[in-house]
Design a protein around this motif. Structure first.
Motif, PDB file in Angstrom:
ATOM      1  N   MET A  85      -3.851  -4.962  14.940  1.00  0.00           N
ATOM      2  CA  MET A  85      -2.934  -4.176  14.117  1.00  0.00           C
ATOM      3  C   MET A  85      -2.520  -2.886  14.831  1.00  0.00           C
ATOM      4  N   ALA A  86      -3.505  -2.200  15.427  1.00  0.00           N
ATOM      5  CA  ALA A  86      -3.213  -0.950  16.143  1.00  0.00           C
ATOM      6  C   ALA A  86      -2.287  -1.204  17.327  1.00  0.00           C
ATOM      7  N   ILE A  87      -2.533  -2.284  18.050  1.00  0.00           N
ATOM      8  CA  ILE A  87      -1.679  -2.634  19.196  1.00  0.00           C
ATOM      9  C   ILE A  87      -0.257  -2.917  18.728  1.00  0.00           C
ATOM     10  N   MET A  88      -0.116  -3.641  17.626  1.00  0.00           N
ATOM     11  CA  MET A  88       1.204  -3.962  17.084  1.00  0.00           C
ATOM     12  C   MET A  88       1.946  -2.697  16.643  1.00  0.00           C
ATOM     13  N   LEU A  89       1.233  -1.792  15.972  1.00  0.00           N
ATOM     14  CA  LEU A  89       1.851  -0.541  15.518  1.00  0.00           C
ATOM     15  C   LEU A  89       2.317   0.302  16.699  1.00  0.00           C
ATOM     16  N   SER A  94       6.762  -2.685  12.341  1.00  0.00           N
ATOM     17  CA  SER A  94       6.788  -1.952  11.074  1.00  0.00           C
ATOM     18  C   SER A  94       5.477  -2.114  10.322  1.00  0.00           C
ATOM     19  N   ASP A  95       5.208  -1.180   9.400  1.00  0.00           N
ATOM     20  CA  ASP A  95       3.976  -1.223   8.610  1.00  0.00           C
ATOM     21  C   ASP A  95       3.861  -2.526   7.825  1.00  0.00           C
ATOM     22  N   LEU A  96       4.973  -2.974   7.231  1.00  0.00           N
ATOM     23  CA  LEU A  96       4.942  -4.187   6.411  1.00  0.00           C
ATOM     24  C   LEU A  96       4.600  -5.408   7.249  1.00  0.00           C
ATOM     25  N   VAL A  97       5.206  -5.518   8.418  1.00  0.00           N
ATOM     26  CA  VAL A  97       4.940  -6.660   9.302  1.00  0.00           C
ATOM     27  C   VAL A  97       3.467  -6.671   9.711  1.00  0.00           C
ATOM     28  N   VAL A  98       2.937  -5.501  10.036  1.00  0.00           N
ATOM     29  CA  VAL A  98       1.537  -5.399  10.463  1.00  0.00           C
ATOM     30  C   VAL A  98       0.595  -5.744   9.315  1.00  0.00           C
ATOM     31  N   ALA A  99       0.911  -5.292   8.104  1.00  0.00           N
ATOM     32  CA  ALA A  99       0.071  -5.585   6.947  1.00  0.00           C
ATOM     33  C   ALA A  99       0.037  -7.083   6.658  1.00  0.00           C
ATOM     34  N   ARG A 155      -0.282   5.263   7.339  1.00  0.00           N
ATOM     35  CA  ARG A 155      -1.117   6.099   6.493  1.00  0.00           C
ATOM     36  C   ARG A 155      -0.753   5.954   5.006  1.00  0.00           C
ATOM     37  N   PHE A 156       0.090   4.954   4.695  1.00  0.00           N
ATOM     38  CA  PHE A 156       0.627   4.887   3.335  1.00  0.00           C
ATOM     39  C   PHE A 156      -0.456   4.618   2.292  1.00  0.00           C
ATOM     40  N   VAL A 157      -1.508   3.888   2.641  1.00  0.00           N
ATOM     41  CA  VAL A 157      -2.567   3.614   1.671  1.00  0.00           C
ATOM     42  C   VAL A 157      -3.478   4.830   1.506  1.00  0.00           C
ATOM     43  N   ALA A 158      -3.911   5.391   2.637  1.00  0.00           N
ATOM     44  CA  ALA A 158      -4.855   6.510   2.588  1.00  0.00           C
ATOM     45  C   ALA A 158      -4.238   7.780   2.007  1.00  0.00           C
ATOM     46  N   SER A 159      -2.937   7.963   2.215  1.00  0.00           N
ATOM     47  CA  SER A 159      -2.306   9.222   1.806  1.00  0.00           C
ATOM     48  C   SER A 159      -1.700   9.184   0.406  1.00  0.00           C
ATOM     49  N   THR A 160      -1.606   8.002  -0.202  1.00  0.00           N
ATOM     50  CA  THR A 160      -0.962   7.877  -1.511  1.00  0.00           C
ATOM     51  C   THR A 160      -1.937   8.213  -2.627  1.00  0.00           C
ATOM     52  N   GLN A 161      -1.524   9.115  -3.498  1.00  0.00           N
ATOM     53  CA  GLN A 161      -2.327   9.484  -4.664  1.00  0.00           C
ATOM     54  C   GLN A 161      -1.519   9.233  -5.930  1.00  0.00           C
ATOM     55  N   VAL A 227      -6.926  -7.371   3.418  1.00  0.00           N
ATOM     56  CA  VAL A 227      -6.602  -6.132   2.691  1.00  0.00           C
ATOM     57  C   VAL A 227      -7.574  -5.023   3.085  1.00  0.00           C
ATOM     58  N   ALA A 228      -8.850  -5.387   3.301  1.00  0.00           N
ATOM     59  CA  ALA A 228      -9.846  -4.402   3.747  1.00  0.00           C
ATOM     60  C   ALA A 228      -9.466  -3.830   5.108  1.00  0.00           C
ATOM     61  N   CYS A 229      -8.928  -4.666   5.998  1.00  0.00           N
ATOM     62  CA  CYS A 229      -8.473  -4.194   7.317  1.00  0.00           C
ATOM     63  C   CYS A 229      -7.336  -3.184   7.171  1.00  0.00           C
ATOM     64  N   ILE A 230      -6.419  -3.451   6.253  1.00  0.00           N
ATOM     65  CA  ILE A 230      -5.295  -2.534   6.003  1.00  0.00           C
ATOM     66  C   ILE A 230      -5.826  -1.182   5.526  1.00  0.00           C
ATOM     67  N   VAL A 231      -6.758  -1.223   4.581  1.00  0.00           N
ATOM     68  CA  VAL A 231      -7.335   0.014   4.045  1.00  0.00           C
ATOM     69  C   VAL A 231      -8.071   0.790   5.132  1.00  0.00           C
ATOM     70  N   LEU A 232      -8.863   0.082   5.938  1.00  0.00           N
ATOM     71  CA  LEU A 232      -9.652   0.734   6.989  1.00  0.00           C
ATOM     72  C   LEU A 232      -8.766   1.421   8.023  1.00  0.00           C
ATOM     73  N   LEU A 233      -7.774   0.698   8.536  1.00  0.00           N
ATOM     74  CA  LEU A 233      -6.914   1.281   9.571  1.00  0.00           C
ATOM     75  C   LEU A 233      -6.083   2.424   9.011  1.00  0.00           C
ATOM     76  N   SER A 234      -5.677   2.294   7.762  1.00  0.00           N
ATOM     77  CA  SER A 234      -4.910   3.367   7.127  1.00  0.00           C
ATOM     78  C   SER A 234      -5.743   4.635   7.001  1.00  0.00           C
ATOM     79  N   ARG A 235      -7.042   4.465   6.729  1.00  0.00           N
ATOM     80  CA  ARG A 235      -7.924   5.624   6.549  1.00  0.00           C
ATOM     81  C   ARG A 235      -8.390   6.205   7.873  1.00  0.00           C
ATOM     82  N   LEU A 236      -8.692   5.336   8.851  1.00  0.00           N
ATOM     83  CA  LEU A 236      -9.261   5.798  10.112  1.00  0.00           C
ATOM     84  C   LEU A 236      -8.209   6.173  11.156  1.00  0.00           C
TER      85      LEU A 236
END
Length: 323
Positions: A85-89, A94-99, A155-161, A227-236
């Motif tokens: 995912m990081a390599i693709m980004l 795009s974020d959607l394609v990577v997710a 960062r859309f998952v980690a930053s969204t409140q 989905v856990a991978c998406i959350v992890l990369l978004s946070r880290l």
């Protein structure tokens, strides 16, 4: 109070979920008395965010364990997928394609695990031990062992409140648990999970396509891991081959602590939820109390042993009541 209500109340008070809930309250009070900041909303929010990735992996693991299977390649799978995912980004995707790619890769890896196990009639534990090494090696090959940093992206998952204080990550965790609870309690797939875990031969005789069902279980686990991978990369905002190292064992630990039987056929995702919160809370408490992180694995192991003891005692009590 009627006899049925009395039995229902007795069952609730002796359930693994209730025991874990009380244990969480007791630990919270003890740690709060030492460090008042432990129950501050910022710290509670941090615990819930940290629990999200583990909780999603544990949701899928719950289905596998109840059905009599294991997948111990999940940690290495997370490392591989987050690195890709990081390599693709960094390559401009795009974020959607990577997710979508993350979920697709995890489903493909999980289906490969289940497919090999069924093809060679081999125990999933051994198969996923082997594929886990393959995924780890692939992650090292793709990254050459270097940390993959994602600058200012994904960062859309980690930053969204939500409502200014409710993090999107915890909402994702709740939705994951609700989805698995719905599957296990109200769908044909859920009935197949319990039937195969209880007695695979009987399930086959009753008309269940056992091989197809097992592949479904692995695929569901793959979706939740993605989905856990998406959350992890978004946070880290970074990834390496060891990003998910040990998470598969923590997930199994949370499932066992939650009361699911390692022999299959018994368990529920509600207990897993409390198991995940308990493990995440203990990890946070160890940090807040400035205790050496080396004690964390010791505490995890002891909690799992105690949970197994509680489960064994409950089963013995139920057998005596039935007799």
């Amino acid at each position: 109070m009627s006899e049925n209500k009395t039995k229902r109340l007795s069952g609730l008070l002796t359930s693994q979920s209730f025991v874990l809930f009380v244990l969480i309250l007791v630990i919270s009070i003890i740690v709060r008395s030492i460090n008042p900041k432990f129950l501050a909303w910022n710290n509670i929010s941090s615990i819930l965010r940290q629990a999200t990735a583990l909780g999603l992996v544990a949701c899928g693991t719950t289905i596998l364990v109840i059905s009599g299977s294991f997948d111990i390649s999940l940690g290495s799978m997370i490392g591989l997928v987050t690195c890709v995912m990081a390599i693709m980004l960094n390559a401009g995707c795009s974020d959607l394609v990577v997710a979508v790619a993350a979920i697709g890769m995890c489903v493909a890896c999980s289906l490969l695990n289940g497919g090999i196990s069924l093809l060679f009639n081999a125990p999933p534990f051994i198969v996923t031990l082997a594929t886990g090494n393959v995924y780890l090696g692939m992650a090292l090959l793709f990254t050459k062992g270097y940390l993959q940093t994602v600058y200012g992206k994904f960062r859309f998952v980690a930053s969204t409140q939500l409502f200014g204080f409710f993090h999107m990550q915890f909402l994702i965790l709740i939705l994951g648990f609700l989805a698995v609870h719905f599957i296990l309690k109200w769908t044909r797939t859920g009935r197949e999970v319990y039937a195969i875990g209880t007695n695979e031969n009987a399930a086959y005789i009753s008309g269940i396509n056992v091989k197809w069902s097992k592949l479904k279980f692995f695929a569901i686990s793959g979706v939740l891991t993605g989905v856990a991978c998406i959350v992890l990369l978004s946070r880290l905002s970074c990834a390496q081959s060891t990003t998910g190292s040990g998470m598969e064992l923590e997930a199994i630990g949370a499932v066992v602590i939650g009361g699911s039987s390692v022999n299959g056929g018994k368990g529920n995702v509600v207990g897993t939820f409390f198991g995940v919160i308990l493990l995440s809370m203990i990890s946070n408490a160890i940090n807040m109390l400035q205790i050496s992180a080396y004690y964390q694995d010791v505490v995890y192991g002891l909690i799992i042993i105690v949970a197994l003891g509680i489960t064994a005692a409950r089963n013995l009590m139920l057998k005596r009541k039935a007799a």
